[in-house]
Write a protein that holds these residues in place. Structure first.
Motif, mmCIF file in Angstrom:
data_model
loop_
_atom_site.group_PDB
_atom_site.id
_atom_site.type_symbol
_atom_site.label_atom_id
_atom_site.label_comp_id
_atom_site.label_asym_id
_atom_site.label_seq_id
_atom_site.Cartn_x
_atom_site.Cartn_y
_atom_site.Cartn_z
ATOM 1 N N PHE A 1 35.595 22.488 94.654
ATOM 2 C CA PHE A 1 36.733 21.563 94.510
ATOM 3 C C PHE A 1 37.851 21.869 95.504
ATOM 4 C CE2 PHE A 1 36.405 20.004 89.800
ATOM 5 C CZ PHE A 1 35.281 19.268 90.159
ATOM 6 N N ASN A 2 38.083 23.158 95.778
ATOM 7 C CA ASN A 2 39.240 23.553 96.582
ATOM 8 C C ASN A 2 40.514 23.167 95.825
ATOM 9 O OD1 ASN A 2 40.738 24.518 98.832
ATOM 10 N ND2 ASN A 2 39.086 23.891 100.196
ATOM 11 N N SER A 3 41.625 22.934 96.518
ATOM 12 C CA SER A 3 42.903 22.652 95.845
ATOM 13 C C SER A 3 43.405 21.258 96.207
ATOM 14 C CB SER A 3 43.952 23.681 96.294
ATOM 15 O OG SER A 3 44.215 23.519 97.682
ATOM 16 N N PHE A 4 44.414 20.810 95.451
ATOM 17 C CA PHE A 4 45.039 19.524 95.798
ATOM 18 C C PHE A 4 45.615 19.572 97.211
ATOM 19 C CE2 PHE A 4 45.232 18.821 91.127
ATOM 20 C CZ PHE A 4 44.671 17.559 91.100
ATOM 21 N N GLY A 5 46.205 20.713 97.572
ATOM 22 C CA GLY A 5 46.784 20.835 98.903
ATOM 23 C C GLY A 5 45.754 20.656 100.001
ATOM 24 N N ALA A 6 44.566 21.179 99.781
ATOM 25 C CA ALA A 6 43.502 21.057 100.777
ATOM 26 C C ALA A 6 42.986 19.623 100.879
ATOM 27 C CB ALA A 6 42.354 21.998 100.438
ATOM 28 N N ARG A 7 43.124 18.870 99.794
ATOM 29 C CA ARG A 7 42.594 17.509 99.757
ATOM 30 C C ARG A 7 43.692 16.445 99.824
ATOM 31 N NH1 ARG A 7 37.141 17.269 98.722
ATOM 32 N NH2 ARG A 7 36.183 19.194 97.933
ATOM 33 N N ARG A 8 44.865 16.820 100.365
ATOM 34 C CA ARG A 8 45.994 15.882 100.392
ATOM 35 C C ARG A 8 45.727 14.677 101.287
ATOM 36 N NH1 ARG A 8 50.882 17.377 100.954
ATOM 37 N NH2 ARG A 8 51.526 15.701 102.332
#
Length: 262
Positions: A70-77
């Motif tokens: 999933f990684n983080s929200f920051g990585a998927r902004r």
């Protein structure tokens, strides 16, 4: 790449407002979140790890992404589909419309079904219902987060009525075409007896932004048909911000300026 779960083309230009059309009032609005004082951009904006049991995690799993990736929200902004699902989903957010809950929960009205804020937003948008947020003092305080404004705009929020706004976040809301409205001094949602279950109408927007004193009228119609009416300050504070708002936000405004210059 259409298959990418990190970068997607956002829909900011899909339904651009016509700046030559008169600004419209809002009718039949529902409250997506009823919030207290000092709701920060960190409460609003997607941040941290992505929970697998929330809307963003469900979306990623539907795209074939395993929770370990999933990684983080920051990585998927760069993927608005992930980010909008994480907006108003902070585990410490308390939406008074869904008492006893923490996190991104709300009630879909008028049926009163409890669901994730994102799921309620999608249902409202399918029904053609515009949304608003009711908040207390210093809405949007803390660090500046662009997704705090982008996210609520993508959730279908057309206006935020608060006791006061953090300066930069108020500007960011206008930049995303969301109307910031401020209760008059000494007034707030609780004092006016608002529960968040009402149907809201915001009237006088065009006059307010065309030199009419920056005042608008809000009518809140309760489930029993009784009505409360109050005045709010329209916090679109400069002529340039009026132009941004008339265009539906700063992105469509800049695109039109580039096109005209070309």
């Amino acid at each position: 790449d259409e298959r990418s779960t990190y970068i997607k083309k956002p829909p900011y230009f899909d339904h651009m407002a016509d700046p030559n059309q008169p600004l419209a009032d809002f009718h039949g609005m529902r409250v997506l979140a009823l919030l207290g004082d000092s709701v920060t951009t960190d409460h609003i904006s997607p941040a941290g790890s992505i929970p697998k049991d929330g809307p963003a995690g469900r979306y990623l799993m539907a795209q074939g992404v395993e929770p370990k990736d999933f990684n983080s929200f920051g990585a998927r902004r760069g993927n608005h589909e992930v980010m909008v699902r994480g907006t108003l989903a902070n585990i410490r957010l308390r939406n008074q419309l869904a008492p006893g809950t923490e996190g991104g929960w709300t009630l879909h009205l008028p049926d009163g079904e409890q669901m994730f804020i994102y799921d309620a937003s999608m249902k409202y948008q399918e029904e053609g219902v515009p949304l608003l947020i009711l908040a207390g003092k210093e809405y949007g305080s803390g660090s500046s987060r662009d997704w705090a404004a982008k996210g609520v705009a993508l959730l279908g929020v057309r206006a935020v009525v608060a006791e006061s706004f953090e300066r930069i976040h108020r500007t960011n809301l206008v930049g995303m075409g969301v109307l910031p409205l401020q209760f008059r001094a000494g007034e707030n949602a609780a004092g006016l007896g608002l529960t968040g279950r009402e149907t809201f109408h915001i009237e006088g927007v065009a006059a307010a932004l065309n030199g009419g004193g920056r005042k608008a009228t809000v009518r809140a119609v309760a489930e029993d048909g009784s009505e409360k009416q109050f005045t709010v300050d329209v916090r679109v504070d400069t002529p340039q911000e009026v132009e941004y708002y008339r265009n539906g936000g700063i992105l469509p405004y800049v695109l039109r300026q580039l096109a005209a210059g070309g």
